[in-house]
Design an enzyme around this catalytic site. Structure first.
Site, PDB file in Angstrom:
ATOM      1  N   SER A 128       0.829  -1.280   0.082  1.00  0.00           N
ATOM      2  CA  SER A 128      -0.119   0.060   0.040  1.00  0.00           C
ATOM      3  C   SER A 128       1.041   1.194  -0.011  1.00  0.00           C
ATOM      4  CB  SER A 128      -0.863   0.078   1.292  1.00  0.00           C
ATOM      5  OG  SER A 128      -1.422   1.415   1.577  1.00  0.00           O
ATOM      6  N   TYR A 156      -1.743  -0.492  10.780  1.00  0.00           N
ATOM      7  CA  TYR A 156      -1.979  -1.108   9.382  1.00  0.00           C
ATOM      8  C   TYR A 156      -0.700  -1.091   8.563  1.00  0.00           C
ATOM      9  CZ  TYR A 156      -3.706  -1.318   4.732  1.00  0.00           C
ATOM     10  OH  TYR A 156      -3.787  -1.488   3.300  1.00  0.00           O
ATOM     11  N   LYS A 160       1.931  -3.826   6.999  1.00  0.00           N
ATOM     12  CA  LYS A 160       2.093  -3.595   5.292  1.00  0.00           C
ATOM     13  C   LYS A 160       3.543  -3.620   4.992  1.00  0.00           C
ATOM     14  CE  LYS A 160      -1.652  -4.464   3.349  1.00  0.00           C
ATOM     15  NZ  LYS A 160      -2.024  -5.654   2.453  1.00  0.00           N
TER      16      LYS A 160
HETATM   17  O1  GDU Z   1     -15.476   9.805   5.583  1.00  0.00           O
HETATM   18  C1  GDU Z   1     -14.450   9.719   5.218  1.00  0.00           C
HETATM   19  C2  GDU Z   1     -13.515   9.009   4.471  1.00  0.00           C
HETATM   20  C3  GDU Z   1     -12.356   9.673   4.050  1.00  0.00           C
HETATM   21  N1  GDU Z   1     -12.182  11.169   3.957  1.00  0.00           N
HETATM   22  C4  GDU Z   1     -10.836  11.331   3.446  1.00  0.00           C
HETATM   23  O2  GDU Z   1     -10.819  11.058   1.997  1.00  0.00           O
HETATM   24  C5  GDU Z   1      -9.411  10.655   1.592  1.00  0.00           C
HETATM   25  C6  GDU Z   1      -9.227   9.136   1.600  1.00  0.00           C
HETATM   26  O3  GDU Z   1      -9.542   8.495   2.663  1.00  0.00           O
HETATM   27  P1  GDU Z   1      -9.647   6.837   2.455  1.00  0.00           P
HETATM   28  O4  GDU Z   1     -10.052   6.332   3.680  1.00  0.00           O
HETATM   29  O5  GDU Z   1     -10.872   6.561   1.129  1.00  0.00           O
HETATM   30  O6  GDU Z   1      -8.506   6.406   1.818  1.00  0.00           O
HETATM   31  P2  GDU Z   1      -7.018   6.275   2.703  1.00  0.00           P
HETATM   32  O7  GDU Z   1      -6.221   7.478   1.899  1.00  0.00           O
HETATM   33  O8  GDU Z   1      -6.998   6.778   4.080  1.00  0.00           O
HETATM   34  O9  GDU Z   1      -6.376   5.118   2.639  1.00  0.00           O
HETATM   35  C7  GDU Z   1      -6.643   4.232   1.433  1.00  0.00           C
HETATM   36  O10 GDU Z   1      -5.631   4.418   0.517  1.00  0.00           O
HETATM   37  C8  GDU Z   1      -4.267   4.119   0.930  1.00  0.00           C
HETATM   38  C9  GDU Z   1      -3.252   4.244  -0.039  1.00  0.00           C
HETATM   39  O11 GDU Z   1      -3.387   5.523  -0.406  1.00  0.00           O
HETATM   40  C10 GDU Z   1      -4.093   2.709   1.712  1.00  0.00           C
HETATM   41  O12 GDU Z   1      -4.097   1.808   0.479  1.00  0.00           O
HETATM   42  C11 GDU Z   1      -5.649   2.311   2.384  1.00  0.00           C
HETATM   43  O13 GDU Z   1      -5.465   1.022   2.628  1.00  0.00           O
HETATM   44  C12 GDU Z   1      -6.601   2.542   1.739  1.00  0.00           C
HETATM   45  O14 GDU Z   1      -7.791   2.496   2.652  1.00  0.00           O
HETATM   46  C13 GDU Z   1      -8.633  11.015   3.032  1.00  0.00           C
HETATM   47  O15 GDU Z   1      -8.026  12.435   3.042  1.00  0.00           O
HETATM   48  C14 GDU Z   1      -9.617  11.122   4.169  1.00  0.00           C
HETATM   49  O16 GDU Z   1      -9.350  11.780   5.132  1.00  0.00           O
HETATM   50  C15 GDU Z   1     -13.185  11.865   4.234  1.00  0.00           C
HETATM   51  O17 GDU Z   1     -12.909  12.962   4.353  1.00  0.00           O
HETATM   52  N2  GDU Z   1     -14.340  11.350   4.845  1.00  0.00           N
END
Ligand code: GDU
Length: 378
Positions: A128, A156, A160
């Site tokens: 990831s 997490y 990885k």
């Molecule tokens: O309800 C929400 C959910 C997410 N976000 C924002 O949206 C963006 C993306 O969030 P995600 O939870 O969709 O994804 P992440 O970037 O946190 O993580 C995902 O991408 C990562 C790599 O970039 C890893 O692979 C991880 O396992 C996967 O969940 C972030 O800025 C987060 O703060 C919000 O504002 N509100």
């Protein structure tokens, strides 16, 4: 005619199922193991619906080496594994880190140990972009190249990163030990695929992400807002140093990501490179507000949101530099954010219960028509 046999752990999950589909479409035999903790066995039917081929399925616990032994014993033709099975919720990983290490790290030890006994020596690992942590702590590391030092910011991500080391150490040891015995260790290879944010669904609308329980990723949550299952999206922070204050991610269409696994596996089998890490991303970052706008456009209505505080463990910018995969693997993300949003909406509006209901007849008819006309679906 098949080109090889591959074990896909976690093959009923989101990325695993699309990769299984890509492998079958490329004439690989596919054997899936999954404990269905966060996935559905109905995925197998959808894969078959799309490509006309059915992967074999075993419900096993990856923390039991003997379970892997049974699967490999039953399929001596398997020489490669693509390893997705893992726990993957960043927030939850801070609450139950032991479970994360037990499943993600110990589960991989069981897999590698059993694979070694059964001469399965090509390993593609679902890593990831999270392993990089906050790449803005360095100068000139956005978009992030593979040489960026890793530094995960949550348990997490640390599992990885640990598994990347585990696989690297094991593959290198296997190569060296075989060499000491005067044999070639070249058949031991691994791809560490660091991917960015998977998005979208199958263009047919019959296969997509179906998180069990409450989703925690941006797009599945937005999809729930769009179908009225959720009142609004909570935006985690608008005080980041980005153009609109919200965090930046590199959203990659799930079909492009799945294809990346296929080409990485082919590269290992053809070139015997040892251990290599590749970023799978588009190279283009989008903010949370831009994603809300893009998905609202696909849905055809403004989706409500409310800005709240930052989420623990989040970083400002995870945008890939995909040059290494572009040049070495000759792989490039081809689909746009617009495609991902359109496809996600087609899947969401037609399958509000995910895999727990049959897709509408009109989608099935359209799929059949396209198949008859020989239209490529992926
Ligand atoms: O309800 C929400 C959910 C997410 N976000 C924002 O949206 C963006 C993306 O969030 P995600 O939870 O969709 O994804 P992440 O970037 O946190 O993580 C995902 O991408 C990562 C790599 O970039 C890893 O692979 C991880 O396992 C996967 O969940 C972030 O800025 C987060 O703060 C919000 O504002 N509100």
């Amino acid at each position: 005619m098949t080109v090889g046999s591959v074990l896909v752990t976690g093959g009923c999950g989101y990325i695993g199922s699309f990769t299984a589909l890509a492998l079958l479409e490329a004439d690989y035999n596919v054997v899936i193991v999954d404990n269905l903790q966060n996935s559905s066995k109905d995925t197998i039917d959808r894969i078959e619906l799309i490509c006309g081929k059915r992967p074999e399925f075993y419900n096993i616990d990856i923390r039991k080496e003997e379970d892997f032994d049974k699967v490999f014993d039953a399929h001596p033709d398997i020489d490669s594994v693509i390893h997705f099975a893992a726990l993957k919720a960043v927030g939850e990983s801070g609450e139950i880190p032991l479970e994360y290490y037990r499943t993600n790290v110990y589960g991989t030890i069981c897999l590698l140990s059993s694979a070694t006994k059964h001469n399965v020596s090509n390993i593609v690992f679902s890593s990831s972009a999270t392993v990089y942590g906050d790449a803005t702590r360095f100068e000139n590391m956005i978009p992030i190249p593979e040489i960026c030092p890793i530094g995960p910011t949550n348990p997490y991500g640390r599992t990885k990163a640990t598994v990347e080391s585990l696989i690297t150490d094991h593959v290198e040891a296997q190569r060296n030990n075989l060499k000491k015995e005067g044999k070639s260790g070249d058949h031991w290879n691994a791809a560490l695929l660091r991917y960015f944010n998977p998005a979208g669904s199958h263009p047919s609308g019959v296969m997509g992400e179906d998180p069990q329980g409450v989703p925690y990723n941006l797009l599945p949550l937005l999809a729930q807002v769009a179908v009225g299952k959720r009142e609004k999206l909570l935006v985690f922070g608008d005080d980041y140093a980005s153009k609109d204050g919200t965090a930046i991610r590199d959203y990659i269409h799930i079909l492009d990501l799945a294809k990346g696994h296929l080409v990485a596996l082919n590269y290992l089998r053809d070139h015997h490179p040892g251990v290599k890490a590749w970023n799978l991303g588009t190279g283009k970052g989008s903010t949370v507000f831009e994603m809300i706008k893009a998905f609202s456009d696909a849905v055809g209505k403004e989706l409500p949101y409310q800005v709240v505080g930052r989420r623990a463990g989040d970083v400002l910018d995870l945008t890939a530099n995909p040059t290494k995969a572009n040049t070495e693997l000759k792989w490039k993300a081809e689909r746009t954010l617009y495609d991902a949003c359109e496809d996600l909406w087609r899947w969401t509006k037609n399958n509000p219960q995910g895999y727990r209901q049959s897709p509408p007849q009109e989608l099935l008819d359209k799929l059949k028509e396209d198949q008859k006309a020989g239209k490529p679906m992926a």
